[in-house]
Design a protein around this motif. Structure first.
Motif, PDB file in Angstrom:
ATOM      1  N   ALA A  44       0.839  -1.312   0.117  1.00 17.55           N
ATOM      2  CA  ALA A  44      -0.159  -0.080   0.037  1.00 17.55           C
ATOM      3  C   ALA A  44       0.921   1.221  -0.062  1.00 17.55           C
ATOM      4  O   ALA A  44       0.611   2.179  -0.697  1.00 17.55           O
ATOM      5  N   THR A  45       1.999   1.175   0.854  1.00 18.13           N
ATOM      6  CA  THR A  45       2.731   2.352   0.757  1.00 18.13           C
ATOM      7  C   THR A  45       3.378   2.536  -0.434  1.00 18.13           C
ATOM      8  O   THR A  45       3.214   3.759  -0.883  1.00 18.13           O
ATOM      9  N   LEU A  46       4.151   1.606  -1.257  1.00 18.95           N
ATOM     10  CA  LEU A  46       4.493   1.920  -2.452  1.00 18.95           C
ATOM     11  C   LEU A  46       3.458   2.386  -3.512  1.00 18.95           C
ATOM     12  O   LEU A  46       3.479   3.393  -4.251  1.00 18.95           O
ATOM     13  N   PHE A 286      -0.478  10.344   4.003  1.00 19.10           N
ATOM     14  CA  PHE A 286      -0.109   9.810   5.349  1.00 19.10           C
ATOM     15  C   PHE A 286      -1.022   9.463   6.212  1.00 19.10           C
ATOM     16  O   PHE A 286      -0.631   8.701   7.217  1.00 19.10           O
ATOM     17  N   LEU A 287      -2.423   9.891   6.190  1.00 22.71           N
ATOM     18  CA  LEU A 287      -3.370   9.440   7.140  1.00 22.71           C
ATOM     19  C   LEU A 287      -3.538   8.016   6.868  1.00 22.71           C
ATOM     20  O   LEU A 287      -3.544   7.081   7.848  1.00 22.71           O
ATOM     21  N   VAL A 288      -3.621   7.356   5.661  1.00 22.62           N
ATOM     22  CA  VAL A 288      -3.848   6.112   5.178  1.00 22.62           C
ATOM     23  C   VAL A 288      -2.641   5.572   5.844  1.00 22.62           C
ATOM     24  O   VAL A 288      -2.834   4.168   6.417  1.00 22.62           O
ATOM     25  N   LEU A 289      -1.405   5.645   5.329  1.00 21.80           N
ATOM     26  CA  LEU A 289      -0.122   5.075   6.019  1.00 21.80           C
ATOM     27  C   LEU A 289      -0.143   5.078   7.290  1.00 21.80           C
ATOM     28  O   LEU A 289       0.166   3.955   8.241  1.00 21.80           O
ATOM     29  N   GLY A 290      -0.454   6.037   8.127  1.00 22.94           N
ATOM     30  CA  GLY A 290      -0.559   6.166   9.578  1.00 22.94           C
ATOM     31  C   GLY A 290      -1.674   5.224  10.116  1.00 22.94           C
ATOM     32  O   GLY A 290      -1.396   4.389  11.173  1.00 22.94           O
ATOM     33  N   GLY A 291      -2.645   5.407   9.404  1.00 21.18           N
ATOM     34  CA  GLY A 291      -3.682   4.216   9.889  1.00 21.18           C
ATOM     35  C   GLY A 291      -3.348   2.740   9.873  1.00 21.18           C
ATOM     36  O   GLY A 291      -3.570   1.814  10.698  1.00 21.18           O
ATOM     37  N   VAL A 292      -2.670   2.572   8.692  1.00 23.04           N
ATOM     38  CA  VAL A 292      -2.058   1.265   8.733  1.00 23.04           C
ATOM     39  C   VAL A 292      -1.234   0.753   9.557  1.00 23.04           C
ATOM     40  O   VAL A 292      -1.183  -0.397  10.255  1.00 23.04           O
ATOM     41  N   SER A 293      -0.216   1.661   9.897  1.00 26.37           N
ATOM     42  CA  SER A 293       0.913   1.126  10.900  1.00 26.37           C
ATOM     43  C   SER A 293       0.154   0.964  12.347  1.00 26.37           C
ATOM     44  O   SER A 293       0.574   0.482  13.050  1.00 26.37           O
ATOM     45  N   VAL A 346       3.502   7.732  23.418  1.00 29.05           N
ATOM     46  CA  VAL A 346       4.263   8.662  24.239  1.00 29.05           C
ATOM     47  C   VAL A 346       5.796   8.630  23.342  1.00 29.05           C
ATOM     48  O   VAL A 346       6.223   9.520  22.804  1.00 29.05           O
ATOM     49  N   VAL A 347       6.261   7.342  23.177  1.00 27.81           N
ATOM     50  CA  VAL A 347       7.464   7.107  22.566  1.00 27.81           C
ATOM     51  C   VAL A 347       7.138   7.619  20.954  1.00 27.81           C
ATOM     52  O   VAL A 347       8.065   8.234  20.178  1.00 27.81           O
ATOM     53  N   GLY A 348       5.975   6.931  20.322  1.00 23.97           N
ATOM     54  CA  GLY A 348       5.689   7.069  18.862  1.00 23.97           C
ATOM     55  C   GLY A 348       5.689   8.652  18.804  1.00 23.97           C
ATOM     56  O   GLY A 348       6.302   9.294  17.617  1.00 23.97           O
ATOM     57  N   ALA A 349       4.995   9.579  19.568  1.00 25.23           N
ATOM     58  CA  ALA A 349       5.008  10.876  19.284  1.00 25.23           C
ATOM     59  C   ALA A 349       6.300  11.508  19.467  1.00 25.23           C
ATOM     60  O   ALA A 349       6.440  12.264  18.714  1.00 25.23           O
ATOM     61  N   SER A 350       6.901  11.269  20.382  1.00 22.01           N
ATOM     62  CA  SER A 350       8.591  11.711  20.510  1.00 22.01           C
ATOM     63  C   SER A 350       9.332  11.323  19.420  1.00 22.01           C
ATOM     64  O   SER A 350      10.088  12.483  18.685  1.00 22.01           O
ATOM     65  N   VAL A 351       9.226  10.213  18.845  1.00 17.09           N
ATOM     66  CA  VAL A 351      10.012   9.845  17.584  1.00 17.09           C
ATOM     67  C   VAL A 351       9.657  10.699  16.343  1.00 17.09           C
ATOM     68  O   VAL A 351      10.330  10.788  15.471  1.00 17.09           O
ATOM     69  N   GLY A 352       8.257  10.713  16.353  1.00 17.40           N
ATOM     70  CA  GLY A 352       7.639  11.371  15.136  1.00 17.40           C
ATOM     71  C   GLY A 352       8.163  12.962  15.048  1.00 17.40           C
ATOM     72  O   GLY A 352       8.552  13.228  14.004  1.00 17.40           O
ATOM     73  N   ALA A 377      -1.494  12.153  20.807  1.00 15.91           N
ATOM     74  CA  ALA A 377      -0.909  10.878  20.231  1.00 15.91           C
ATOM     75  C   ALA A 377      -0.995   9.783  21.447  1.00 15.91           C
ATOM     76  O   ALA A 377      -1.433   8.494  21.284  1.00 15.91           O
ATOM     77  N   PRO A 378      -0.505  10.145  22.654  1.00 12.95           N
ATOM     78  CA  PRO A 378      -0.602   9.155  23.753  1.00 12.95           C
ATOM     79  C   PRO A 378      -2.187   8.626  24.064  1.00 12.95           C
ATOM     80  O   PRO A 378      -2.215   7.448  24.329  1.00 12.95           O
TER      81      PRO A 378
END
Length: 409
Positions: A44-46, A286-293, A346-352, A377-378
């Motif tokens: 889907a990403t590609l 990016f919403l679709v990619l974020g939703g899949v992740s 929390v970790v995902g928001a920080s990394v993002g 995000a948390p």
């Protein structure tokens, strides 16, 4: 004496593997689902990135951004659609080329040949096909400039050909190939029904209206004389970059000053709408990619929680035998899954945030991020963890103390 080595047939190993997978179907499904979503996310990403990129490039295509089309508007009456009235003048090209900002203009009309087939000089081959049902269109000389036509050989027809109703024709490359014509220096002839035409040129490529590559193009005047053409279908305009909106307002007035509102105008989106459209395309991507992740993360939490339930059956049985209610067991695993979701948020928001800042710094861009996103995000991670832990927690709560203790021994 050596003991014989145990031997297992492939069929036995496959049967054991299938039995093992079917023994815990919930865990097996969640594990497979994680792989499915992972592979699906890559594909889907590609695909989505390529599709969105093409969509964004299309929005910024200079040809599309400068193209304006005017046609007759269909009227609807009490009894349905009314017969279309031709309101476009034959001198539309001349009228439009006087407007400041018009690069080229021309007309395009499908010609009704009453089903006549098109043929070249017949070959002496009884097995070869000599007649074809090719589209025949009438155009003004400027139309080919609007479509950025490239000639393979020959020339375009001009106003003189149209005024004199000369029987000349242009062929698209596919039509020329079907008619076995590859050069025009010896003035090859084709026949549309019983009407002969001299081929003056072969079009090799068109930036717009590629359907004309498989068509026969004749001048307006010729179509009016030989086929009774009584009106124009469309007027095509190529405007200067940035002038399309202004031309779209002026063109109907120039073509029909008395009733400009009865003409339909197709123009590219204005710059504000264009920017908004691109933003929507990127946001949707990016919403679709974020939703899949996020879905993959939820499956991972559900899988881990389910494994935890299976490994702690004895503990669950002991807690139930000591007085813990079903809801206490369910709450315990819900809190665990929600905690994993919260920590992941929390970790995902920080990394993002770090990724956004890092990419922006490496590209000398200004990082832009809505303030509510790192805060929300948390909370979103907690909700995802709660939803992912529902099934494992309910399964743990349904265990009977005796069965749990027996299974955990």
């Amino acid at each position: 004496m050596n003991n014989p080595k145990p031997r297992f047939a492939v069929r036995d190993l496959v049967a054991e593997a299938v039995t093992s997978m079917l023994a815990r179907p919930g865990r097996t499904i969640l594990t497979i689902l994680g792989t499915v979503l992972g592979i699906g996310a890559i594909v889907a990403t590609l695909g989505i990135a390529k599709t969105a990129g093409n969509q964004i490039v299309t929005r910024f295509d200079p040809l599309i951004a400068t193209s304006v089309t005017v046609s007759n508007r269909s009227e609807f009456g009490f009894f349905g659609p009314q017969p279309e009235v031709n309101l476009l003048p034959w001198d539309a090209q001349d009228r439009l080329e006087r407007l400041n900002g018009v690069v080229a203009a021309g007309t395009l009309t499908n010609v009704d040949t009453a089903g006549s087939l098109t043929r070249s000089v017949p070959l002496r081959d009884p097995l070869a096909r000599n007649e074809f049902a090719l589209n025949v269109v009438a155009a003004s000389p400027g139309t080919l400039e609007v479509f950025v036509a490239e000639l393979r050989t020959g020339r375009f027809f001009d106003e003189g050909h149209s005024d004199r109703a000369d029987p000349v024709a242009l062929l698209g490359r596919s039509a020329a190939q079907r008619l076995n014509i590859d050069r025009v220096d010896h003035q090859p002839a084709i026949f549309i029904g019983e009407h002969p035409f001299i081929v003056v040129g072969i079009i090799d490529d068109l930036a717009k209206e590629p359907r004309l590559l498989d068509a026969v193009i004749i001048p307006n005047g010729t179509a009016r004389k030989l086929f009774g053409l009584n009106g124009i279908d469309e007027v095509h305009i190529r405007a200067e970059l940035g002038a399309a909106q202004l031309i779209a307002e002026q063109a109907p007035i120039a073509l029909n000053p008395n009733e400009p509102g009865r003409l339909r105008v197709q123009a590219p989106a204005d710059p504000t709408s264009l920017i908004s459209g691109v933003e929507e395309d990127v946001d949707a991507l990016f919403l679709v990619l974020g939703g899949v992740s996020l879905l993959i993360g939820a499956i991972g939490i559900a899988n881990v929680t389910l494994v935890s339930v299976l490994e702690r059956v004895g503990e669950i049985g002991l807690r139930r035998s000591l007085g813990a209610a079903r809801r206490h067991i369910a709450y315990q695993f819900l809190i665990e899954s929600a905690g994993m979701g919260f920590i992941g948020g929390v970790v995902g928001a920080s990394v993002g945030v770090l990724v956004v800042v890092g990419v922006a710094a490496s590209r000398t861009w200004t990082p832009v991020l809505e303030p509510w996103v790192p805060v929300a995000a948390p909370a979103l991670g907690t909700v995802v963890g709660l939803l992912a832990g529902l099934y494992p927690s309910l399964r743990a709560a349904r265990l009977e103390p005796v069965d749990a203790l027996r299974a955990g021994m």
